[in-house]
Design a protein around this motif. Structure first.
Motif, PDB file in Angstrom:
ATOM      1  N   GLN A  21       5.770  -5.428 -36.948  1.00 54.55           N
ATOM      2  CA  GLN A  21       5.455  -6.570 -36.105  1.00 54.55           C
ATOM      3  C   GLN A  21       4.572  -6.176 -34.931  1.00 54.55           C
ATOM      4  OE1 GLN A  21       9.309  -8.051 -35.105  1.00 54.55           O
ATOM      5  NE2 GLN A  21       9.605  -9.045 -37.067  1.00 54.55           N
ATOM      6  N   ASN A  87       8.024  -9.846 -29.802  1.00 52.28           N
ATOM      7  CA  ASN A  87       7.902 -10.056 -31.242  1.00 52.28           C
ATOM      8  C   ASN A  87       9.236 -10.440 -31.880  1.00 52.28           C
ATOM      9  OD1 ASN A  87       9.211  -7.615 -31.187  1.00 52.28           O
ATOM     10  ND2 ASN A  87       7.464  -6.432 -31.866  1.00 52.28           N
ATOM     11  N   ASN A  89      10.426 -13.528 -32.283  1.00 55.76           N
ATOM     12  CA  ASN A  89      10.280 -14.741 -33.086  1.00 55.76           C
ATOM     13  C   ASN A  89       9.377 -14.425 -34.280  1.00 55.76           C
ATOM     14  OD1 ASN A  89       9.289 -17.239 -34.126  1.00 55.76           O
ATOM     15  ND2 ASN A  89       9.741 -18.243 -32.185  1.00 55.76           N
ATOM     16  N   ASN A  91       7.505 -16.233 -35.969  1.00 51.20           N
ATOM     17  CA  ASN A  91       6.295 -17.060 -36.036  1.00 51.20           C
ATOM     18  C   ASN A  91       5.416 -16.957 -34.796  1.00 51.20           C
ATOM     19  OD1 ASN A  91       6.938 -18.236 -38.603  1.00 51.20           O
ATOM     20  ND2 ASN A  91       8.542 -19.359 -37.531  1.00 51.20           N
ATOM     21  N   PHE A  92       5.728 -16.024 -33.912  1.00 56.19           N
ATOM     22  CA  PHE A  92       5.044 -15.940 -32.622  1.00 56.19           C
ATOM     23  C   PHE A  92       4.938 -14.482 -32.191  1.00 56.19           C
ATOM     24  CE2 PHE A  92       5.460 -15.724 -27.970  1.00 56.19           C
ATOM     25  CZ  PHE A  92       4.435 -16.556 -27.565  1.00 56.19           C
ATOM     26  N   ARG A  93       3.811 -14.099 -31.644  1.00 58.10           N
ATOM     27  CA  ARG A  93       3.618 -12.771 -31.065  1.00 58.10           C
ATOM     28  C   ARG A  93       2.938 -12.949 -29.711  1.00 58.10           C
ATOM     29  NH1 ARG A  93       6.422 -12.001 -34.388  1.00 58.10           N
ATOM     30  NH2 ARG A  93       6.432 -10.587 -36.134  1.00 58.10           N
ATOM     31  N   LYS A 113       0.096 -17.095 -33.101  1.00 57.63           N
ATOM     32  CA  LYS A 113       1.026 -17.909 -33.886  1.00 57.63           C
ATOM     33  C   LYS A 113       0.775 -17.630 -35.360  1.00 57.63           C
ATOM     34  CE  LYS A 113       1.685 -21.414 -30.447  1.00 57.63           C
ATOM     35  NZ  LYS A 113       1.425 -22.750 -29.999  1.00 57.63           N
TER      36      LYS A 113
END
Length: 130
Positions: A21, A87, A89, A91-93, A113
């Motif tokens: 990630q 990191n 989530n 679906n999100f960075r 996203k």
């Protein structure tokens, strides 16, 4: 013995997932260090919010790449390092880079996203580091 094996496998899997990630932010840091607007732009969404010093607007991928290229021309990069990542989530960075250039130091904030199993930059902020 089985619980120990379970936790070993769980920990190993979790560590690998976290490493994977964070790779995208690490890769972007390398592109910033190299002043490679083209490689950074590969990760842009079709339109993104771009804030460079005092200028802020929503741009197309091509426009944002040109603005970033102009920034690298005016401020040739020397060094880039990742100072913070989020990191958790799937679906999100989010990442913050410290960018040292020949003409000053900048804080680069990257919001990404997930779309179609890939992460794309939806907001890129380049501000003078205080």
């Amino acid at each position: 013995m089985k619980p120990l094996l379970f936790f070993t496998i769980l920990f190993t899997s979790f560590s690998s997932a976290v490493a994977i990630q964070s790779d995208i932010i690490d890769n972007l840091s390398g592109y910033f260090k190299a002043g490679n607007a083209k490689e950074v732009a590969v990760n842009f969404s079709s339109s993104l919010e771009l804030i460079v010093i005092d200028e802020e607007d929503v741009y197309s991928k091509a426009q944002a790449e040109q603005i970033l290229r102009n920034f690298f021309t005016k401020y040739p990069p020397i060094k880039s390092s990742v100072t913070h990542t989020i990191n958790a989530n799937p679906n999100f960075r989010f990442g913050i880079l410290s960018l040292q250039t020949k003409n000053g130091k900048f804080r680069v904030s990257i919001t990404m996203k997930k779309s179609n199993n890939a992460f794309f930059i939806t907001e890129l902020r380049i501000e003078p580091d205080k």
